[in-house]
Motif scaffolding. Structure first.
Motif, short mmCIF file in Angstrom:
data_model
loop_
_atom_site.label_atom_id
_atom_site.label_comp_id
_atom_site.label_asym_id
_atom_site.label_seq_id
_atom_site.Cartn_x
_atom_site.Cartn_y
_atom_site.Cartn_z
N ALA A 93 7.56 69.62 -41.41
CA ALA A 93 8.60 68.84 -40.75
C ALA A 93 8.05 68.16 -39.51
CB ALA A 93 9.79 69.74 -40.37
N ARG A 94 7.11 68.82 -38.86
CA ARG A 94 6.41 68.25 -37.70
C ARG A 94 5.13 69.04 -37.51
NH1 ARG A 94 10.33 71.06 -33.17
NH2 ARG A 94 8.80 72.62 -32.61
N CYS A 95 4.11 68.40 -37.04
CA CYS A 95 2.83 69.07 -36.81
C CYS A 95 2.69 69.41 -35.34
CB CYS A 95 1.68 68.18 -37.30
SG CYS A 95 1.55 68.14 -39.08
N ASP A 96 3.33 70.46 -34.97
CA ASP A 96 3.38 70.91 -33.59
C ASP A 96 2.94 72.37 -33.56
OD1 ASP A 96 4.18 71.89 -31.11
OD2 ASP A 96 6.20 71.07 -31.23
N PRO A 97 1.84 72.69 -32.85
CA PRO A 97 1.37 74.07 -32.84
C PRO A 97 2.43 75.05 -32.33
CG PRO A 97 -0.04 72.67 -31.45
CD PRO A 97 1.01 71.80 -32.06
N HIS A 98 3.32 74.59 -31.46
CA HIS A 98 4.38 75.46 -30.95
C HIS A 98 5.37 75.82 -32.05
CE1 HIS A 98 2.95 75.16 -26.87
NE2 HIS A 98 2.91 73.85 -27.00
N ALA A 99 5.62 74.88 -32.95
CA ALA A 99 6.55 75.15 -34.05
C ALA A 99 6.04 76.31 -34.89
CB ALA A 99 6.73 73.90 -34.91
N LEU A 100 4.75 76.31 -35.19
CA LEU A 100 4.18 77.38 -36.00
C LEU A 100 4.09 78.67 -35.20
CD1 LEU A 100 2.96 78.20 -38.68
CD2 LEU A 100 0.73 77.45 -37.83
N ALA A 101 3.65 78.60 -33.95
CA ALA A 101 3.48 79.80 -33.13
C ALA A 101 4.81 80.51 -32.85
CB ALA A 101 2.81 79.44 -31.81
N GLU A 102 5.88 79.75 -32.72
CA GLU A 102 7.17 80.33 -32.38
C GLU A 102 8.07 80.54 -33.59
OE1 GLU A 102 8.66 77.66 -29.41
OE2 GLU A 102 6.99 78.07 -28.07
N ASP A 103 7.55 80.26 -34.79
CA ASP A 103 8.37 80.30 -35.99
C ASP A 103 8.86 81.70 -36.33
OD1 ASP A 103 9.45 79.25 -38.54
OD2 ASP A 103 7.99 80.66 -39.32
N LYS A 104 10.12 81.76 -36.72
CA LYS A 104 10.71 82.99 -37.23
C LYS A 104 11.44 82.75 -38.54
CE LYS A 104 11.25 85.03 -32.67
NZ LYS A 104 10.34 84.15 -32.05
N VAL A 105 11.80 81.49 -38.82
CA VAL A 105 12.61 81.19 -40.01
C VAL A 105 12.06 80.03 -40.83
CG1 VAL A 105 14.74 82.13 -39.01
CG2 VAL A 105 14.15 79.72 -38.65
N GLY A 106 10.82 79.64 -40.59
CA GLY A 106 10.26 78.45 -41.22
C GLY A 106 10.06 78.53 -42.71
N THR A 107 10.08 79.74 -43.28
CA THR A 107 9.95 79.86 -44.73
C THR A 107 11.24 80.39 -45.38
OG1 THR A 107 8.95 82.05 -44.57
CG2 THR A 107 7.44 80.16 -44.64
N LEU A 108 12.34 80.32 -44.64
CA LEU A 108 13.63 80.73 -45.20
C LEU A 108 14.34 79.49 -45.75
CD1 LEU A 108 14.91 83.30 -42.53
CD2 LEU A 108 13.75 83.75 -44.71
#
Length: 163
Positions: A109-124
């Motif tokens: 959805a966006r290539c932001d390292p913070h999005a991945l580092a802070e993810d909790k629901v990205g594969t739901l």
């Protein structure tokens, strides 16, 4: 544990944001779909499409014959991934229908390292279901294995140049 009489209490609970209903609807959507079909999520694959790599998950739905009138109607995006294929579907799961395999295709959805580092629901990923007794837009989360989630995260890192 005490030795006194067992007591049961009830109390009305406020739910101003409708979260309790959402959880119940999600559980009902999952139960309804699983009664209507066996859901199998296959091995993720990555292929070039529309100018870049896209990760696809094959999802096979084999009607059980136990429930009629149930349909898979779509997939939802997440905080990490957006759908790169159709989001609206109409897959019938009536008794006697043959197994059907659909592809859920995603890109970051966006290539932001913070999005991945802070993810909790990205594969739901929401799986939208319609059927008897379900509210409109009922959905539940696609059941993914640890290996499937790892493939999604690996694809995110590769596609976003974070390796």
């Amino acid at each position: 544990m005490g030795s006194g009489d067992l007591r049961t209490s009830t109390v009305d609970v406020e739910d101003p944001y409708g979260n309790a209903a959402y959880v119940v609807d999600r559980d009902c959507a999952q139960e309804t779909l699983e009664k209507a079909a066996t859901v199998t999520v296959g091995t993720p694959t990555v292929a070039a499409r529309d100018g870049g790599p896209v990760l696809s998950l094959p999802i096979t739905l084999a009607p059980t014959g136990d429930v009629a009138g149930v349909r898979l109607t779509g997939f939802a995006s997440t905080t990490l991934f957006r759908q790169a294929g159709p989001t609206r579907l109409d897959v019938r799961l009536d008794p006697g229908d043959p197994p059907t395999t659909v592809q859920m295709s995603v890109v970051p959805a966006r290539c932001d390292p913070h999005a991945l580092a802070e993810d909790k629901v990205g594969t739901l990923f929401g799986v939208e279901v319609s059927g008897p007794g379900l509210p409109e837009n009922a959905s539940y989360f696609l059941p993914l294995t640890r290996a499937q989630r790892a493939a999604l995260f690996g694809f995110f890192r590769d596609r976003c140049g974070m390796t």
